[in-house]
Scaffold this motif. Sequence first.
Motif, PDB file in Angstrom:
ATOM      1  N   THR A 103       0.812  -1.223   0.000  1.00 56.88           N
ATOM      2  CA  THR A 103       0.000   0.000   0.000  1.00 56.88           C
ATOM      3  C   THR A 103       0.848   1.278   0.000  1.00 56.88           C
ATOM      4  OG1 THR A 103      -0.042  -0.070   2.408  1.00 56.88           O
ATOM      5  CG2 THR A 103      -1.899  -1.078   1.268  1.00 56.88           C
ATOM      6  N   ASP A 112      -6.133   7.518   4.311  1.00 57.18           N
ATOM      7  CA  ASP A 112      -6.495   6.306   3.572  1.00 57.18           C
ATOM      8  C   ASP A 112      -5.302   5.782   2.766  1.00 57.18           C
ATOM      9  OD1 ASP A 112      -9.045   6.438   4.532  1.00 57.18           O
ATOM     10  OD2 ASP A 112      -9.933   7.216   2.673  1.00 57.18           O
ATOM     11  N   GLU A 140      -6.777  -4.941   0.037  1.00 57.42           N
ATOM     12  CA  GLU A 140      -6.933  -3.503   0.246  1.00 57.42           C
ATOM     13  C   GLU A 140      -7.131  -3.306   1.748  1.00 57.42           C
ATOM     14  OE1 GLU A 140      -6.670  -0.997  -2.022  1.00 57.42           O
ATOM     15  OE2 GLU A 140      -6.398  -2.406  -3.690  1.00 57.42           O
ATOM     16  N   TYR A 142      -8.180  -0.844   5.090  1.00 57.53           N
ATOM     17  CA  TYR A 142      -8.985   0.310   5.511  1.00 57.53           C
ATOM     18  C   TYR A 142      -8.760   0.552   6.998  1.00 57.53           C
ATOM     19  CZ  TYR A 142     -11.504  -1.183   1.266  1.00 57.53           C
ATOM     20  OH  TYR A 142     -11.834  -1.583  -0.003  1.00 57.53           O
ATOM     21  N   ASN A 148     -12.140   8.117   8.693  1.00 62.21           N
ATOM     22  CA  ASN A 148     -11.589   7.149   7.717  1.00 62.21           C
ATOM     23  C   ASN A 148     -12.304   5.818   7.847  1.00 62.21           C
ATOM     24  OD1 ASN A 148      -8.870   8.812   8.623  1.00 62.21           O
ATOM     25  ND2 ASN A 148      -9.044   8.475   6.441  1.00 62.21           N
ATOM     26  N   PRO A 149     -12.414   5.111   6.739  1.00 58.48           N
ATOM     27  CA  PRO A 149     -12.021   5.505   5.402  1.00 58.48           C
ATOM     28  C   PRO A 149     -12.955   6.580   4.852  1.00 58.48           C
ATOM     29  CG  PRO A 149     -13.132   3.389   5.333  1.00 58.48           C
ATOM     30  CD  PRO A 149     -12.976   3.740   6.779  1.00 58.48           C
ATOM     31  N   THR A 150     -12.425   7.448   4.009  1.00 60.18           N
ATOM     32  CA  THR A 150     -13.248   8.493   3.395  1.00 60.18           C
ATOM     33  C   THR A 150     -14.078   7.875   2.264  1.00 60.18           C
ATOM     34  OG1 THR A 150     -11.586   8.988   1.743  1.00 60.18           O
ATOM     35  CG2 THR A 150     -11.413  10.193   3.843  1.00 60.18           C
ATOM     36  N   GLY A 153     -11.770   6.998  -0.432  1.00 62.87           N
ATOM     37  CA  GLY A 153     -10.983   5.800  -0.137  1.00 62.87           C
ATOM     38  C   GLY A 153     -11.796   4.534  -0.399  1.00 62.87           C
ATOM     39  N   VAL A 154     -13.027   4.545   0.030  1.00 56.50           N
ATOM     40  CA  VAL A 154     -13.890   3.359  -0.155  1.00 56.50           C
ATOM     41  C   VAL A 154     -14.092   3.092  -1.646  1.00 56.50           C
ATOM     42  CG1 VAL A 154     -16.247   2.486   0.188  1.00 56.50           C
ATOM     43  CG2 VAL A 154     -15.032   3.595   2.080  1.00 56.50           C
ATOM     44  N   ASN A 157     -10.553   2.094  -3.515  1.00 52.75           N
ATOM     45  CA  ASN A 157     -10.091   0.741  -3.161  1.00 52.75           C
ATOM     46  C   ASN A 157     -10.980  -0.334  -3.792  1.00 52.75           C
ATOM     47  OD1 ASN A 157      -7.779   0.504  -0.958  1.00 52.75           O
ATOM     48  ND2 ASN A 157      -8.886   2.377  -0.525  1.00 52.75           N
ATOM     49  N   VAL A 195     -18.311   0.823   8.807  1.00 53.69           N
ATOM     50  CA  VAL A 195     -17.258   0.875   7.789  1.00 53.69           C
ATOM     51  C   VAL A 195     -17.316  -0.385   6.911  1.00 53.69           C
ATOM     52  CG1 VAL A 195     -14.742   0.770   7.452  1.00 53.69           C
ATOM     53  CG2 VAL A 195     -15.718   2.386   9.102  1.00 53.69           C
ATOM     54  N   VAL A 199     -17.769  -0.618   2.875  1.00 53.33           N
ATOM     55  CA  VAL A 199     -16.698  -1.234   2.084  1.00 53.33           C
ATOM     56  C   VAL A 199     -17.248  -2.382   1.232  1.00 53.33           C
ATOM     57  CG1 VAL A 199     -14.648  -2.717   2.345  1.00 53.33           C
ATOM     58  CG2 VAL A 199     -14.783  -0.542   3.586  1.00 53.33           C
TER      59      VAL A 199
END
Length: 341
Positions: A103, A112, A140, A142, A148-150, A153-154, A157, A195, A199
């Motif tokens: 990452t 993120d 990935e 998180y 977070n995750p924003t 980001g979600v 990813n 979250v 995701v």
Amino acid sequence: MRNEAELRATIAKMVEPGKGVLAADESIPTITKRFKALNIESTEETRRAYRTLLFTTRGAEEYLSGIILFEETLTQKADDGTPLPELLIRHGVMPGIKVDKGTVPLPAAPGDLITQGLDGLGERLLQYKAQGARFAKWREVYGVTDVNPTPLGVAANAEVLARYASICQDAGIVPIVEPEVLIDGDHTIERCYEVSDAVLHAVFDALHRHRVMLEGMVLKPSMVLPGKDRPPKASPQKVAEATLQILRRNVPAAVPSINFLSGGQSPDEASANLNAMNVMYPHAPWVLSFSYARALQDPAMRAWAGRKENVALAQAAFYRRLKMNSLARSGKWSEAMERAA
Ligand code: 5MM
């Protein structure tokens, strides 16, 4: 549909009753960290010796359908000169391969991360396939905070996971899709639920847009847990309820198998939580199994401690964890068995 028969044949082996997947795909920095905690030197030879120990454990094939390898292991050999992937195939265990390249921070989404490695993946897969790999894995990650995750980001990813899965299926390789919501932090189980829900929803939306054949993939999620700095731990009953609810809401029944990561749970905890899910939902549309690294390996690595004379002890510890998780995968594990073992 692309390579459908090949993907289905691999999946059929991956979901054999009583079996799960061992994640032995720690990258060099990760295995070095694990070794260092036990004062074991990390060299190509010690990593080879350790992984040979795991792969030559007698009877492990009763409980393992596949093992995820790190690239280095694909080219290593057992003491008698047999390439390690070939050794697994001879024992009826399929070799798989971690194909992500780790990452980096995701620009414009502070806090993120995003996983790298898509460039040239198609060509790498053909090479790995020639070396025996039949499935792949991409993670990935998180991290959980209040922000977070924003949403970026979600979404980003999920897109990368779906691109990876699609490239794998094109090459006739079954993708293990691993979105890991980290246990690090002091968040509540409710926040982890929130979250994980976002995701998984984004991941399956992206998989659909990229026309990934759901019957030809495996999901490797984290369980819904409170952060590790938020005691007390949730009971197996609570973890199972929350995790199953989220899976039912987000994972289509076409997905054949869900193989959890252990994510920093203790070996006993990872077995108890997996068992609770299978007890609570015996007729789930997907297999509920394991793809643990630490929860299968920790006792064995500790027992080995880098010494040849401890190999038999380490193999016994590894075999025991496999057996416990095979039982948990069918809802037949109990604390009493754990204590007896
Ligand atoms: C989350 O890590 C995966 C599962 O391991 P645990 O059961 O211990 O949580 C694991 O397969 C991981 O992806 C590999 O060890 C590779 O990790 P790195 O950090 O080397 O990418």
